[in-house]
Motif scaffolding. Structure first.
Motif, PDB file in Angstrom:
ATOM      1  N   VAL A 171      24.628  24.184  33.456  1.00 38.32           N
ATOM      2  CA  VAL A 171      23.728  23.623  34.094  1.00 38.32           C
ATOM      3  C   VAL A 171      22.617  24.534  34.740  1.00 38.32           C
ATOM      4  N   GLU A 218      20.321  25.562  31.362  1.00 33.22           N
ATOM      5  CA  GLU A 218      20.805  24.449  30.800  1.00 33.22           C
ATOM      6  C   GLU A 218      21.215  24.547  29.434  1.00 33.22           C
ATOM      7  N   ASN A 273      28.708  26.470  37.277  1.00 31.45           N
ATOM      8  CA  ASN A 273      28.283  25.289  37.516  1.00 31.45           C
ATOM      9  C   ASN A 273      28.743  24.828  38.821  1.00 31.45           C
TER      10      ASN A 273
END
Length: 588
Positions: free
Chosen positions: A172, A353, A450
């Motif tokens: 992410v 991402e 993450n």
């Protein structure tokens, strides 16, 4: 009794009729009939037979463990046994070994795929992998929540309507938290560069000239070993030549000898595009060789030897951020950093991402002959939970980390090891240590950086506050030089260089190339044959004596590859790429 965390079990699946002949159960039998000491209502200790749900089973796993082992040999593995009643019997994976085991129907229970999509597709077609869909539908909330697009790709693109693999490296974005020191590229010895007065670099040729000056100034190590600027290794295929240079121009490597440009959004064949980025990479290394600064052992040694050479100061440029000099040997300012000016892009200064991760590469799957597929799925689900992922990345709560004043913090030996840059409690957080931190993280689909529900990364050392605690003398010197006192660590210095226009960073991670469906078996064979040919001939092209010889060898290699029927295979890839452009709309 042990605090087990069992998820709802599903009904048994029907075995695929197309299973590889001779597939047999690899799992060890359950350790039944065991007893546990528990306290009765009065606090007295009594012996009680273990309930069926508390039986301990063994799963064989094949992946990035680093060495053969039993999970109960380390603290993290024992914690997994305590939580799930699972013991892991681990063995190192190699492509050749996996092929032999697959052909003999003797796959381990849990597998990490390295040669992909060749291996993934062949195992799926043979019915050798466990279909995960029914279990995921009734369970798997962590997996479904954290890698939804990865699951969609696995089912719709790779599996033809069934989910057989879990992709890894799902990341992410977090542009507020630059990584400590980038990802891959050309990480150059800071002390040697600074010794020259930090000469300005505006091209890759000037960069090579600077490297030559560095080698001339330090031709040998303290123990008399020859020093080179650049090197490579053989046991990762063409990795040294298709990663560092192409990534420094905004490319990413894909399956079937393809490179994908995140700048243009286009696909590029490595071997047949004469003016392509891969051939430019080989030309760069050839120039280095002709200047005498390319290590001739690059074409014979393995990655472990490469790592040792960087550590010992025999190589002045590392291809990644994890190969670093030993400061006890090379000095406290012997850090490795990406210098501005030589190449346009710097890879991975931010977590960006990556919804599909590495797709088939390093993907995790379960053998169809696994005796306990639901327990294997339970393990993968646990390792993708906040609790499980932090366990294998950071350590045991209460021992390696804990909640302090409302937030997670490192404690004990884990903290001492980290803040001392591995000089105290040496190798405590190494995969091979008795603690086992990081040893099982290859089975996690989500990245260490993450965040969990508490807002901190799975691996607490990836948070900015811990990055700051581990800043070395070299880190500070580099950051001060390029950050004018504003950058606290190299990642922040890179961000500043990007803002000043001296470097470029990719702000988006396009997924088009990763949505390509597998090509035919015939095409895969051709691509594999071409890759093997280039691996066998890489030394011939890089060691050419002049530009004319390089061009002649280049044309020969391209002709040899085309003679394999490569154009037909390449047409399939290009067709799949066009389809992927349309499919991408479903992921927007």
């Amino acid at each position: 009794m042990r605090n087990t965390k069992l998820w709802k079990k599903t009904t048994a699946i029907l075995m695929c009729a197309a299973m590889l002949t001779g597939l047999c159960a690899c799992s060890k039998g359950a350790e039944t009939g065991s007893s546990e000491t528990v306290a009765d209502s009065n606090g007295a200790k009594t012996e009680q037979a273990a309930e069926s749900e508390d039986e301990v089973i063994t799963l064989t796993v094949m992946g990035e463990v680093g060495n053969d082992c039993i999970s109960t040999d380390d603290a993290i593995g024992r914690k997994i046994k305590e939580e799930l009643g699972i013991v892991l019997e681990c063995t190192m994976v190699t492509n050749d070994k996996l092929k032999v085991m697959a052909a003999g129907g003797d796959l381990p229970d849990i597998i990490q795929l390295h040669e992909a999509p060749t291996m993934a597709k062949s195992l799926i077609d043979a019915g050798a992998l466990y279909p995960m869909d029914e279990w995921l539908e009734n369970n798997g909330e962590n997996i479904k929540t954290k890698i939804p697009d990865g699951l969609k790709w696995s089912k719709d693109v790779l599996g033809g309507g069934q989910t057989y693999v879990l992709p890894v490296a799902i990341e992410v974005t977090d542009k507020e938290n630059p990584k400590k020191n980038g990802f891959v590229g050309f990480f150059t010895r800071w002390d040697c560069y600074k010794e020259l007065g930090c000469p300005e670099i505006t091209s890759e040729d000037e960069y090579l000239d600077v490297l030559k000056q560095m080698v001339d100034a330090h031709p040998e190590t303290e123990d008399g070993k020859k020093v080179y600027a650049l090197s490579g290794w053989t046991d990762w295929g063409l990795w040294p030549y298709k990663i560092s240079y192409p990534f420094s121009f905004g490319y990413e490597n894909l399956d079937n000898n393809q490179l994908f440009s995140h700048v243009t959004g286009e696909l590029e064949d490595m071997f047949t595009k004469e003016d392509g980025i891969f051939w430019k990479s080989l030309s760069f290394f050839n120039k280095a060789y002709r200047m005498g600064i390319m290590d001739p052992e690059a074409f014979t040694m393995k990655n472990a030897q490469y790592h040792s050479k960087v550590s010992n100061g025999e190589i002045l440029v590392a291809a990644d951020n994890w190969d670093t000099p030993d400061v006890a040997i090379c000095g406290e300012n012997a850090g490795m950093y990406v210098l501005p000016g030589a190449f346009p892009y710097i890879a991975g200064i931010y977590p960006l991402e990556s919804r599909l991760g590495y797709t088939t590469t390093n993907a995790i799957c379960i053998s169809a002959n696994c005796k306990y597929p639901e327990k294997a799925m339970e393990l993968l689900e646990y390792l993708n939970s906040d609790e499980g992922s932090r366990l294998v990345r950071t350590g045991i709560q209460g021992e390696d980390w804990d909640i302090v004043d409302g937030k997670p913090e490192l404690i004990g030996k884990r903290l001492d090891n980290f803040v001392s840059n591995n000089t105290q409690e040496k190798d405590y957080a190494d995969k091979a240590s008795p603690q086992g931190i990081g040893k099982y993280s290859w089975m996690c689909s989500i990245q260490a950086i993450n965040p969990t529900a508490d807002g901190y990364p799975n691996d607490l050392t990836n948070s900015k506050e811990y990055t700051m605690l581990s800043v070395s003398a070299a880190d500070k010197d580099f950051s001060d030089y390029y950050g004018a006192g504003k950058a606290q660590y190299p990642g922040e210095a890179y961000v500043q260089l990007v803002e000043e226009g001296k470097m470029k960073s990719l702000d988006a991670n396009l997924i088009t190339g990763k949505l390509m469906e597998p090509v035919s078996d015939d095409a895969v064979k051709i691509f594999s044959k071409a890759d093997e040919y280039f691996q066998a001939n890489i030394a011939k092209i890089i060691t050419c004596e002049d530009e004319a010889a390089f061009e002649a060898q280049k044309q020969k290699m391209i002709s040899d590859v085309l003679a394999m029927g490569y154009e037909k295979a390449l047409a399939e890839v290009q067709e799949q790429f066009e389809k992927a452009k349309e499919m991408e709309k479903q992921f927007q």
